[in-house]
Design an enzyme around this catalytic site. Structure first.
Site, PDB file in Angstrom:
ATOM      1  N   HIS B 118       0.873  -1.180   0.000  1.00  0.00           N
ATOM      2  CA  HIS B 118       0.000   0.000   0.000  1.00  0.00           C
ATOM      3  C   HIS B 118       0.908   1.226   0.000  1.00  0.00           C
ATOM      4  CE1 HIS B 118      -2.886   2.935   1.606  1.00  0.00           C
ATOM      5  NE2 HIS B 118      -3.859   2.065   1.380  1.00  0.00           N
ATOM      6  N   ASP B 195       2.795  -3.895   8.624  1.00  0.00           N
ATOM      7  CA  ASP B 195       1.580  -3.099   8.405  1.00  0.00           C
ATOM      8  C   ASP B 195       0.405  -4.067   8.540  1.00  0.00           C
ATOM      9  OD1 ASP B 195      -0.664  -1.969   7.326  1.00  0.00           O
ATOM     10  OD2 ASP B 195       0.269  -1.276   5.470  1.00  0.00           O
ATOM     11  N   GLN B 198      -4.818  -4.591   7.536  1.00  0.00           N
ATOM     12  CA  GLN B 198      -5.823  -5.544   7.044  1.00  0.00           C
ATOM     13  C   GLN B 198      -5.797  -6.850   7.835  1.00  0.00           C
ATOM     14  OE1 GLN B 198      -8.050  -4.729   4.949  1.00  0.00           O
ATOM     15  NE2 GLN B 198      -7.192  -2.836   4.108  1.00  0.00           N
ATOM     16  N   LYS B 221     -10.801   0.435  10.327  1.00  0.00           N
ATOM     17  CA  LYS B 221     -11.099  -0.820   9.614  1.00  0.00           C
ATOM     18  C   LYS B 221     -11.600  -1.892  10.585  1.00  0.00           C
ATOM     19  CE  LYS B 221      -7.277   0.071   6.401  1.00  0.00           C
ATOM     20  NZ  LYS B 221      -7.964   0.773   5.347  1.00  0.00           N
ATOM     21  N   CYS B 362      -4.743   2.147  -3.794  1.00  0.00           N
ATOM     22  CA  CYS B 362      -3.482   2.666  -3.232  1.00  0.00           C
ATOM     23  C   CYS B 362      -2.318   1.695  -3.437  1.00  0.00           C
ATOM     24  CB  CYS B 362      -3.609   3.017  -1.754  1.00  0.00           C
ATOM     25  SG  CYS B 362      -4.696   4.401  -1.455  1.00  0.00           S
TER      26      CYS B 362
END
Lengths: 312, 403
Positions: B118, B195, B198, B221, B362
């Site tokens: 991303h 990261d 998600q 999220k 992205c």
């Protein structure tokens, strides 16, 4: 081409909604890019196409498929239809302003600004009157001898000829407007009285005699007949009273009116009126134009003094 | 897990505004919020709208207590050793930027990334490359977009300062073998930043077992309010890092010439914090834990399997990532060659009230390198149902017939 039609539609809808205003701005950007031969880069056309297809697909898949396939040609068609209808709309507004009817002078089709067609209404010369039907020849003063008919402002440069009847509702509506215009513009005003009903034939002879006797007093007599109740103008005592009030000797005028010579002259005059080919009252000739039915005051003024009548 | 009962907790799922009820498949971008979170935020503004840690009055004390409780909750959620390892940020992007700007870089330092990061985990490192001459290396994915462990091992050999990778890709939902990635990186002396934007909302995270040096994720999220994110960092590393944003509440004291920074996490939390967001995040985590992350993961995987299988009936549709839906978390990213992805998304919204994401998500670098204009991404969460998935597929079949 889709951007163009979207811009037009959204601009109109944008008057009522902020969401559509912002879409209209996007469409404008798209239009500006297209006219400078650059691709639309806002995705506006794609976005709108998808929205429209998304809506149509829920109703008919076949319709959506056709729309997707012929989207651009359909956009062109809509733009052309818009331009066509815009042309006719503007033309309609112009004609309404100038002639009192969206369809043109003395044309009777539907007009949104005059839905009841009041500007074209006339009292037909009916069964009880000498029958005059619209002929093939246009209504015109050509070959008509106007000598002997009552004239106001005889020296006026411009000319107005008014065919009307005291018993005709529409003539009664148009007369004061035209008369006032003639006075204000110092135009030559000729009055052709034509009775639409046999019962008011008599007034033609009274009018003829009155005008012959004193042309100046005659106009107040005409004004009174046009403003009086319609039932009164068929009443002999009312006619007598009106003649007296106008300064005439009623007996003399009524005697003259019953003279066979007067009848002969009046018949001749009426036959001259018929030569114009008119088929109802009021019919007004202003310069070279024929205005049939009671028009808005501006229409008479435009016919006499042009589009910029108000600036004169 | 009673989905119908759960759905009642989400106001938007029962709201139609006179149109078709929304079918929300854009969870990878932002999840919906349950009533419990909305109420927690509302309660903060109604009852304790004050500053934490500064003022002494009871409102401030109450906010301080709630923020501390939320920090503790996040620490437990991540299985962190101590709550001081939790730094509140605005979002994952800020958390990654914090790490990127808090380390001392020198020219030639290598940062290792995957080839489908991303932008949040790409641009900060590109900026370091510009400013300090840091070298970026990318681990190419396997042809099916899964993680290429062999390529990774090979890339580590050249000497890497930091491995910064998306735990679960927002492009296709594929997760990297994080434990293995961290172990191999540490073996080579590299630090690891994950990261987990998600990952955190969808599966259990145990930062101690992972042994990652930093883990970043966002609240929006995972049911929390937008504007709140988290950076987990090992305490000893946080202690040595330079603060990124400085100012109020980051220092114990200051003179005209110097200042004395507070210990982590305060030294990284400059200025007035998003207390409503922090409290909301605490409420969101409580909600998630009640449902159970194992249940969530199981439900999403099953739904993705159903959806991926059903999407085979859409002619020409290609799913990005491995064919096995179990490897793609709750994300199905797909495209139909020759059909504009934005058009598909807009039509889904217009005709069926289905919200999906379209574009390059992205991850421009991945799409640009492959010449794919973009994709449509449907991302599920625990409140989505098989019936909603079926409606998505039905709508796509219709669209395919038209486009």
């Amino acid at each position: 081409m889709f951007c163009v039609i979207s811009f037009i539609v959204l601009s109109i809808l944008g008057v009522f909604s902020a969401e559509n205003r912002s879409l209209a701005r996007e469409a404008l950007d798209c239009v500006l890019r297209r006219v400078t031969l650059r691709p639309c880069n806002t995705g506006f056309d794609e976005k709108m196409k998808a929205r429209i297809l998304g809506f149509v697909i829920t109703k008919t898949e076949t319709g959506a498929r056709i729309l997707n396939r012929f989207f651009e040609p359909l956009s062109w068609i809509f733009v052309l239809l818009f331009l066509g209808s815009a042309f006719f709309a503007v033309r309609g507004v112009y004609l309404f302003y100038v002639t009192g009817s969206c369809n043109g002078l003395n044309q009777s089709g539907f007009c949104v600004f005059d839905p009841t067609g009041q500007s074209n209404q006339i009292s037909n010369v009916g069964e009880s009157c000498p029958v005059v039907l619209p002929g093939e020849d246009p209504v015109s003063l050509k070959g008509v001898n106007l000598d002997g008919f009552p004239v106001l402002n005889a020296e006026g440069e411009k000319s107005i000829v008014f065919i009307g009847s005291y018993g005709c509702e529409y003539s009664r509506k148009a007369y004061p407007v035209v008369r006032q215009l003639a006075e204000k513009s110092a135009a030559r005003f000729t009055f052709l009285y034509y009775p639409v009903k046999e019962s008011s034939d008599y007034l033609a002879k009274v009018g003829y005699c009155a005008y012959r006797q004193d042309a100046e007093k005659y106009w107040s007599l005409v004004d009174t007949f046009f403003t009086a109740e319609r039932s009164q103008i068929e009443d002999e005592s009312f006619i007598r009273q009106t003649l007296s009030e106008a300064g005439y000797n009623a007996d003399t005028i009524l005697f003259c009116a019953s003279d066979p010579q007067t009848e002969w002259v009046v018949k001749k005059q009426l036959s001259e009126v018929v030569k114009t080919g008119f088929f109802g009252t009021p019919t007004v000739f202003i310069q070279n134009e024929v205005l049939i039915g009671p028009k808005p005051p501006r229409v008479y003024a435009i016919a006499l003094n042009g589009l910029l009548y108000w600036a004169r | 897990m009673n989905i119908q009962k759960i759905r009642q907790d989400f106001p938007l799922l029962g709201w139609s505004n006179g149109r078709k009820p929304i079918i929300y498949f854009d969870n990878a971008c932002q999840s919906l919020r349950p009533q419990a979170v909305i109420e927690a935020v509302q309660r903060y503004y109604e009852e304790t709208p004050a500053c934490a840690g500064r003022s002494m009055h009871r409102l401030a004390s109450e906010v301080s207590r709630q923020v501390d409780e939320a920090r503790q909750q996040v620490a437990r959620f991540l299985h962190a050793g101590r709550k001081e390892e939790i730094v509140f940020t605005r979002n994952t992007t800020e958390a990654i930027n914090l790490v990127a700007n808090a380390l001392d870089w020198k020219a030639g330092d290598v940062v290792l990334l995957t080839d489908k990061e991303h932008n949040s985990n790409l641009i900060p490192w590109q900026m370091l490359a510009r400013r300090f001459g840091v070298c970026l290396k990318f681990v190419p994915s396997n042809p099916d977009n899964t993680f290429n462990l062999a390529a990774y091992q090979q890339a580590l050999q050249g000497g890497v300062r930091l491995v910064a990778m998306g735990y679960t890709s927002n492009l296709d939902g594929v997760s990297i073998p994080a434990e293995e990635v961290v172990r191999l990186a540490h073996k080579q002396g590299a630090l690891v930043l994950l990261d987990a934007a998600q990952t955190a909302p969808h599966q259990r995270l145990d930062v101690r077992r992972l042994d990652a040096d930093w883990v970043a994720f966002s609240g929006h999220k995972m049911l929390a309010p937008s504007g709140i994110g988290v950076l987990y960092g090992k305490y000893r590393l946080l202690e040595t890092m330079q603060p990124f944003l400085v100012g109020g509440d980051t220092v114990a004291s200051s003179t005209y010439e110097d200042c004395q920074f507070l210990p982590p996490p305060e030294k990284f939390e400059a200025g007035l914090q998003n207390y409503a967001g922090i409290i909301g995040l605490g409420a969101a985590i409580r909600y998630l834990q009640q449902i159970g992350l194992e249940n969530i993961e199981k439900h999403e995987t099953a739904l993705n399997q159903y959806l991926s299988e059903a999407l085979k009936s859409v002619p020409g549709l290609q799913i990005i990532g491995p064919a096995d839906a179990r490897l793609r978390s709750g994300i199905v990213s797909f495209f139909i060659p020759g059909v504009d992805h934005h058009r598909i998304a807009l039509m889904l919204d217009q005709m069926a009230g289905i919200a999906v994401r379209s574009g390059q998500h992205c991850v421009h670098s991945w799409f640009n390198s492959r010449g794919i204009p973009g994709s449509v991404r449907a991302s599920v969460y625990f409140y989505n149902t098989e019936e909603e998935a079926r409606q998505l597929v039905d709508a796509l079949i219709k669209i395919r017939k038209v486009l």
